[in-house]
Design a protein around this motif. Structure first.
Motif, short mmCIF file in Angstrom:
data_model
loop_
_atom_site.label_atom_id
_atom_site.label_comp_id
_atom_site.label_asym_id
_atom_site.label_seq_id
_atom_site.Cartn_x
_atom_site.Cartn_y
_atom_site.Cartn_z
N ALA A 198 0.83 -1.21 0.00
CA ALA A 198 0.00 0.00 0.00
C ALA A 198 0.86 1.25 0.00
CB ALA A 198 -0.93 0.00 1.22
N GLU A 199 2.05 1.17 0.59
CA GLU A 199 2.98 2.31 0.61
C GLU A 199 3.79 2.41 -0.68
OE1 GLU A 199 6.99 3.61 3.06
OE2 GLU A 199 5.48 2.36 4.06
N PRO B 102 -10.77 1.82 -3.22
CA PRO B 102 -11.32 2.52 -2.03
C PRO B 102 -11.36 1.62 -0.80
CG PRO B 102 -12.61 3.09 -3.98
CD PRO B 102 -11.63 2.01 -4.41
N ALA C 255 -5.75 2.52 6.11
CA ALA C 255 -5.90 3.58 7.12
C ALA C 255 -6.27 2.99 8.47
CB ALA C 255 -6.97 4.58 6.67
N GLU D 136 -7.80 1.39 0.46
CA GLU D 136 -7.38 2.62 1.14
C GLU D 136 -7.92 2.65 2.57
OE1 GLU D 136 -8.66 5.89 -1.21
OE2 GLU D 136 -7.06 5.67 -2.70
N GLN D 137 -9.19 2.26 2.74
CA GLN D 137 -9.78 2.28 4.08
C GLN D 137 -9.13 1.25 4.98
OE1 GLN D 137 -12.28 4.46 5.34
NE2 GLN D 137 -11.34 3.54 7.16
N ARG E 176 -2.57 0.42 -7.84
CA ARG E 176 -3.27 1.45 -7.06
C ARG E 176 -4.20 0.79 -6.06
NH1 ARG E 176 -6.13 5.46 -11.20
NH2 ARG E 176 -6.89 3.44 -11.94
N LEU E 177 -4.37 1.44 -4.92
CA LEU E 177 -5.33 0.96 -3.93
C LEU E 177 -6.76 1.21 -4.40
CD1 LEU E 177 -3.62 2.25 -0.68
CD2 LEU E 177 -4.27 -0.14 -1.06
#
Length: 303
Positions: free
Chosen positions: A14-15, A60, A67, A63-64, A57-58
């Motif tokens: 993800a990074e 949605p 996080a 991404e959640q 790419r992440l």
């Protein structure tokens, strides 16, 4: 239940957003990373990454999830570090810094008590500059800084110093003859500004954009250090609200100090990066508080 290696693979990808770099960082093959991510996606029931021949790419959902997981993983790492530190005792090297002569005595009392309690931990002390405090806390150059609140984005301990505010003006300024002033006078004079690196809430606390009555405050020139800001005051380029200890810490014959009747107090205490909290940092904050019990006031908001 997720395995730790699955969480690591997901967060590093993800990074990096690159399977090759992720594999290199984790010491695995790209195939192993790919299989791990697919297994995680099956468990979640949805894609976490969008993959093309050129980009990763992440989604949605990804991404959640990233996080949500990051603070949990940081907390686990911190807990393990605390356990290891407790088993070994507080050792290693601690870098502490002060910002201005006002905080130096309080910091040094804390250092003395800390070293008595933890003789196996070396403490290195130096003075910081306004323009570099945030960067040095973030990159680990400084572990704990004794500075004024608020300090946005950083953890803050109990305030150890409380000062009333006074207005620094050029010795020949008409306000120098006043017994006291209100913050409303800031609307009538340019106010010297802190360095760009200083956070918005700190500036708003010390050099507000509007007076309590809502009048706009004119911005004066910006200084890159506190000494430079005082020199701008002495030159008549503007006025500056400062702590009442400033005349003793930064004597300047070209400046007069006038009490401000309605300004909030300035609170100073330990500041550190939340993500770099260690047993050494916690032990030092405790020592700093215990070494200054009569100076401490309730905790302040987190420059």
């Amino acid at each position: 239940m997720w395995e730790r290696h699955e969480t690591a693979a997901f967060l590093v990808l993800a990074e990096e957003l690159h399977f090759g770099r992720t594999a290199e960082r984790l010491g695995l093959t790209t195939g192993r990373i790919s299989r791990t991510i697919k297994a995680v996606e099956r468990r979640v029931g949805a894609p976490l990454f969008e993959r093309t021949s050129r980009t990763v790419r992440l989604t949605p959902i990804g991404e959640q999830l990233a996080a949500d997981l990051r603070p949990i993983v940081r907390g686990l790492d911190a807990a393990l570090e605390r356990a290891v530190a407790a088993a070994r005792g507080v050792t290693g090297v601690l870098h502490v810094a002060f910002l201005g002569a006002t905080t130096a005595p309080v910091l040094l009392r804390g250092v003395e008590l800390f070293q008595r309690r933890h003789p196996d931990c070396e403490v290195r002390v130096h003075e910081e500059r306004l323009a570099t405090t945030r960067a040095h806390l973030s990159d680990g150059t400084v572990d704990v800084l004794l500075a004024a609140f608020p300090f946005d984005g950083m953890a803050t301990g109990p305030a150890l110093i409380r000062e009333r505010q006074v207005l620094a003006v050029a010795a020949g300024h008409r306000l120098a003859r006043e017994p006291a002033v209100s913050l409303e006078v800031l609307a009538d004079h340019p106010v010297i500004q802190y360095p760009q690196a200083t956070s918005r809430s700190f500036k708003e606390h010390r050099t507000p954009s509007r007076t309590p009555g809502g009048r706009p405050v004119p911005r004066g020139p910006q200084g890159e250090s506190f000494s430079e800001m005082l020199s701008l005051v002495a030159l008549g380029r503007g006025v500056l609200p400062v702590g009442e200890h400033t005349p003793g810490s930064f004597p300047h014959p070209g400046i007069a100090y006038v009490p401000i009747t309605d300004a909030p107090p300035i609170l100073r205490g330990p500041v550190w990066a939340e993500s770099r909290t260690t047993a050494r940092v916690r032990a030092f904050v405790r020592a700093a508080v215990d070494a200054a019990p009569h100076s401490s006031v309730p905790p302040a908001a987190g420059r």
